[in-house]
Write an enzyme that holds these catalytic residues in place. Structure first.
Site, PDB file in Angstrom:
ATOM      1  N   GLY A 210      79.296  17.276  66.517  1.00 60.38           N
ATOM      2  CA  GLY A 210      78.658  15.975  66.476  1.00 60.38           C
ATOM      3  C   GLY A 210      77.150  16.114  66.568  1.00 60.38           C
ATOM      4  N   CYS A 211      76.457  15.098  66.088  1.00 61.54           N
ATOM      5  CA  CYS A 211      74.996  15.170  66.069  1.00 61.54           C
ATOM      6  C   CYS A 211      74.436  15.149  67.483  1.00 61.54           C
ATOM      7  CB  CYS A 211      74.414  14.052  65.223  1.00 61.54           C
ATOM      8  SG  CYS A 211      75.030  12.400  65.605  1.00 61.54           S
ATOM      9  N   TYR A 212      74.852  14.184  68.292  1.00 57.31           N
ATOM     10  CA  TYR A 212      74.377  14.152  69.678  1.00 57.31           C
ATOM     11  C   TYR A 212      74.739  15.434  70.424  1.00 57.31           C
ATOM     12  CZ  TYR A 212      73.254   9.085  69.553  1.00 57.31           C
ATOM     13  OH  TYR A 212      72.717   7.842  69.296  1.00 57.31           O
TER      14      TYR A 212
ATOM     15  N   THR B 233      75.142  18.400  69.346  1.00 59.07           N
ATOM     16  CA  THR B 233      74.270  19.495  68.925  1.00 59.07           C
ATOM     17  C   THR B 233      72.966  19.471  69.705  1.00 59.07           C
ATOM     18  OG1 THR B 233      75.223  19.557  66.708  1.00 59.07           O
ATOM     19  CG2 THR B 233      72.998  20.449  66.946  1.00 59.07           C
ATOM     20  N   SER B 234      72.347  18.286  69.782  1.00 62.28           N
ATOM     21  CA  SER B 234      71.044  18.218  70.452  1.00 62.28           C
ATOM     22  C   SER B 234      71.158  18.479  71.949  1.00 62.28           C
ATOM     23  CB  SER B 234      70.387  16.861  70.199  1.00 62.28           C
ATOM     24  OG  SER B 234      70.968  15.853  71.004  1.00 62.28           O
TER      25      SER B 234
END
Lengths: 349, 349, 349, 349
Positions: D160-162, D164-165
């Site tokens: 997921g994008c979140y 990853t960060s």
């Protein structure tokens, strides 16, 4: 080709700390034949590219240091020089660089050498020009209408951003004689904010641009004479506007014509048939189609009710309107494929 | 005045869940004589205003419940009805409300009664109109050019947002005979995104509008015939564009004229000398000067090079271009001071 | 009430050319009891309000001329003075105005009198304060927690924008003893760009803010000690961020607590039950719900997985975070209804 | 390497009409070893890439036609498949493709195979999973923490994008044992709007996102369990927010730690010393530094007042947060240099 060091070209960027300089650095990071040897900036002297432009970390030229401009040093190590300076500041530098090393190729982003007629420049920009002799060495750097000259000359006057969008939008019709010039040609242009350059004035702060749209220079803008001269029109009505976005120009262009929609489209197709960077569209384009690229998307039609030809053209003002076009000019000069380092799409969203 | 309940007026809003409905609710929250008695919405039936529009919590009408439209119920309790429905849906409702209660004042936001000539409506909107007899009861609701009619009629056709900006920008010149109609009148208009209404289509999602600018309806837009009819022009060239911002229209208008800049300015000053909502400007206005208000700021000049008169006009598309103007019309109808509830400035930033 | 001229109050605004000054002018345009008698600005001396702020044309104070500040002249004609100056510049002016006319009510937008303890001010802002004796005349101007003091004092220290959003978000929990202070309180705040003031620096130009989001002052921000002092916390972790929009602050606040969601909500309801400007929400609010207003919308919940209380609070940084709150303070001081001139909704879109 | 056709790889994109599909098409346009053989979309079947995505005109794959998905046809011609489908829709397709051709490499953008433990998936996404046997073929596709597994497996669960960060922002501290887990780890994340996908709902229309900032899913978001599992934390407090911009996530992360700033920085430097896509920064990064790229910029510090470690990490949510990372995974799988086609800078402005 003389002056070009083998397969790769040694490049200096004078005044590299603004938006056009940053865009050159970005684009040349993945240009297959580019070797940047110097970037100059008084403000950032002694700093590395990656410090000034954090988005360029891990790129090829990240550790290049900004230096102060010195003509001999720059001239000596360069094949091509991009000059990102304002008008009036640019021409003395062009002159001294040319005199220092005749075989240099100088691509000047300013308005100083854009006019065939220096008197129009002097009147428009309200300065006197003391390097008029150089005009014979200059080509106007709009490849789609002037490619042959660009190949021959040493100094390339990189066109204004608005003129690029308007001239490309009108040239096929004008050169085919399809414009009825008894009525004025009108270019209503809208630009993103990078067009104003990297400067800190209240008018361009976030809060005063955001959620607002305005016309400016309604009483007259310096790009109108540039447009008129290149299109061989006595005058042109040009109104620029500021759009709350970073990149992009859209010009909506109106001209009286007897030609039909089909004839107009045919003439544009023919004129641009071999041009990689011109994309004729079946639907009106949007600026986000070209943002970040060197493309110019053009839509042509006819309003039968009023007899007006209508052209909508879009470019990225710091792409095809500045740094992209400068690299296209460099590619032509250096004999590289014209789209080297420029054959990628925009981000769209 | 008959039909108006004493000093305050009983108001219903039909189709109150969109942007123009929300703007009516906002503006009427601090209107000194407004008493909202009903808001209708199929989608939000049974919900309170403050649930649907959290920004209206703690306001006068926060607990009003959205109800389903029923003609008798609405007609009975209302003096004035704002009808915020799309074209074609609106006119049958206008008809049945009028037939239910003849003394009702109906302010219709749709295009259904905007044209003098219903045939142009039918051609432009590609529908047939089955309430043509009502046209004699209708006034076009642009007070600055039609105030007397508005006072007399029961049905007010609230103008389109683009037409408001263009007609107000041209009317003084046109009515004074200063436009040379041998060259087409051109209105190049730019609108914020609320103009598209509150609807969910891919084209109006944040990501596809943001950081992009586009022309649309280049082949023809329904507002062009509305503009032409009101200005008594055979046709007008009208090109709308979408600006990545919420509120505001700026129209840049070009017309051939023999008049000088000074003459034009004089004519505009004279024509608008008593108009509270028109502000003639010495510098080109920006949309943020009028966002959130009922003002129309206008700049007039002449381009001597091309012989073109140039007008730049700005409004808020859901203010003077819709809900603000509707309230101005209500004020006129009800005999309130024309700027009641509308005499406040915009936020600017 | 002494010092107040009958039903209306005479107001001067010192440093009226920035965003907080413009917002005061906007809000006071429709305040029922406000009479602005002077606006000062060195930069715009001799210009009318409507020239500097075109959006204020046709408003009550449009022709008021900006003047240069002179203490006697300003003091003499004023009942209330709003001081929109930066820290360190403000306190000498407060001092001389107070000494010139003891009964003046001075509402100071700077940080100079916000701290109970001037030493913390001096340490935080790295200046020395030479008007420390005045601190006994000062009330911290956050009415929801300090209304009684505001009524008594002559100098009101208008709170910082971030502290307003964070303190209002935490006060009920803190004063009820529901915060477990063995874990740090964390306020992660996000602000629109008007919070930075009206200044022209590269960092706040449109292009460098637009389409970007950043944290700043991560190593420490001056508002952290202000928050900690008012909440009687030893320290607070405060991280500000910049959002590409004009108005609004959203603070997401985390604190360890043994209380349940229901207990927390109950405590907030009770604490704020009589507060017009606090709106407790059942869903997380957005900044556009309060933009342009003096409201603070608050959402309270509990994360059972981690044992954290979570508060989301939103204000308009130049509304409740500055000029709106200043007018609320003026209303309290002058005995006007506390929401006079502030009881309108935001534009939302 | 088996399954890979020589130096170039044959690629299909399933569900290519959304933002992640468009981004794959953009990035693969200039990937040196990519050969796209099929793009599927029910909605756009029979249309060419350049019709659906005008910004891809003149690119390598502009004339590729969208087709309807058929498992045999797609499986047969592909070496690598990117699956851009929502959770629950994805896993049956993964299953049938795997069963059709065991040597396929499938990079799944959905959440369906992200969890080690399918029960957590089922609980979090409230669906049952009928392809649990495949979990042993799956690697979680975050190369910086899981490169070796990615090389071995056939199915890559693109993170997921979140997550990853947040995971990249915490992993070095967590794996070095520097996080005091007696206090909750808090990730306060802010995302651009592309993160919501290409869908038309009122909540994501331009007007309702623009000039607004909001928290959402405050009561619980599906990415929290993904973050917690990968970091081996019992739970994590995760609050997502929506920023009015297109691309970018910034996560501000708080954790209790006994380590000093210097120790933390040292550990991050050591952990990421060979990672091309991680750029440790000396100043807090902004999302525009990474927009359009596969980079993750990270800033680490310590707040001595509260004893909290603070990490600020930024990625492009559809770059490193989706399509860029998918291509990085493909490069690893195919034995290409890991930054092939991804070694370019962002546009910045």
């Amino acid at each position: 080709m003389q002056g070009i060091s083998g397969q790769s070209v040694n490049i200096s960027i004078i005044g590299a700390s603004g938006y056009t300089g940053a865009e050159l650095l970005r684009l040349l990071s993945f240009h297959p034949f580019a070797n940047i040897v110097a970037v100059t900036s008084r403000q950032f002297e002694g700093k590395a590219v990656k410090e000034v432009f954090p988005h360029l970390s891990k790129m090829k030229f990240e550790n290049l240091m900004f230096e102060n401009y010195k003509k001999e040093k720059i001239a000596e190590k360069s094949d091509v020089i991009f000059l990102c300076l304002p008008h009036k500041t640019a021409y003395p530098i062009v002159k001294e660089l040319y005199e220092t090393k005749k075989e240099l190729k100088i691509i000047d982003f300013s308005a100083d050498f854009r006019f065939k007629n220096p008197e129009i420049y002097e009147k428009t920009y309200r300065v006197s020009h003391t390097a008029k002799k150089l005009f014979e060495k200059v080509a106007y750097g709009l490849p789609e209408i002037n490619r042959d000259k660009i190949k021959e000359k040493n100094i390339i006057a990189n066109p204004g951003c608005y003129p690029t969008s308007v001239i490309l939008g009108l040239y096929p019709a004008k050169s085919a004689g399809l414009i009825d010039t008894s009525f004025p040609v009108i270019a209503d242009s809208k630009s993103g904010v990078t067009g104003a350059g990297r400067k800190s004035t209240i008018d361009f702060t976030f809060c005063e641009v955001n959620e607002s749209f305005r016309a400016y220079a309604v009483e007259g803008h310096r790009h109108a004479p540039e447009i008129a001269e290149k299109l061989e029109l006595k005058s042109v009505r040009f109104t620029p506007h500021l759009v709350p976005m970073n990149r992009g120009i859209l010009s909506t262009i109106y001209f009286a014509t007897k030609s039909s929609r089909e004839e107009l489209i045919e003439v544009y197709k023919e004129y641009y048939k071999n041009e990689y960077f011109i994309r004729l569209k079946e639907n009106p384009p949007k600026t986000s189609d070209v943002a970040g690229t060197n493309f110019c998307d053009i839509y042509v039609t006819k309003d039968e009710n009023t007899g007006l030809g209508i052209v909508v053209s879009v470019i990225d003002n710091i792409g095809k309107g500045a740094s992209g076009q400068a690299i296209q000019n460099m590619n032509i000069i250096c004999g590289f494929p014209e789209n080297s380092g420029l054959n990628f799409p925009g981000n769209w969203i």
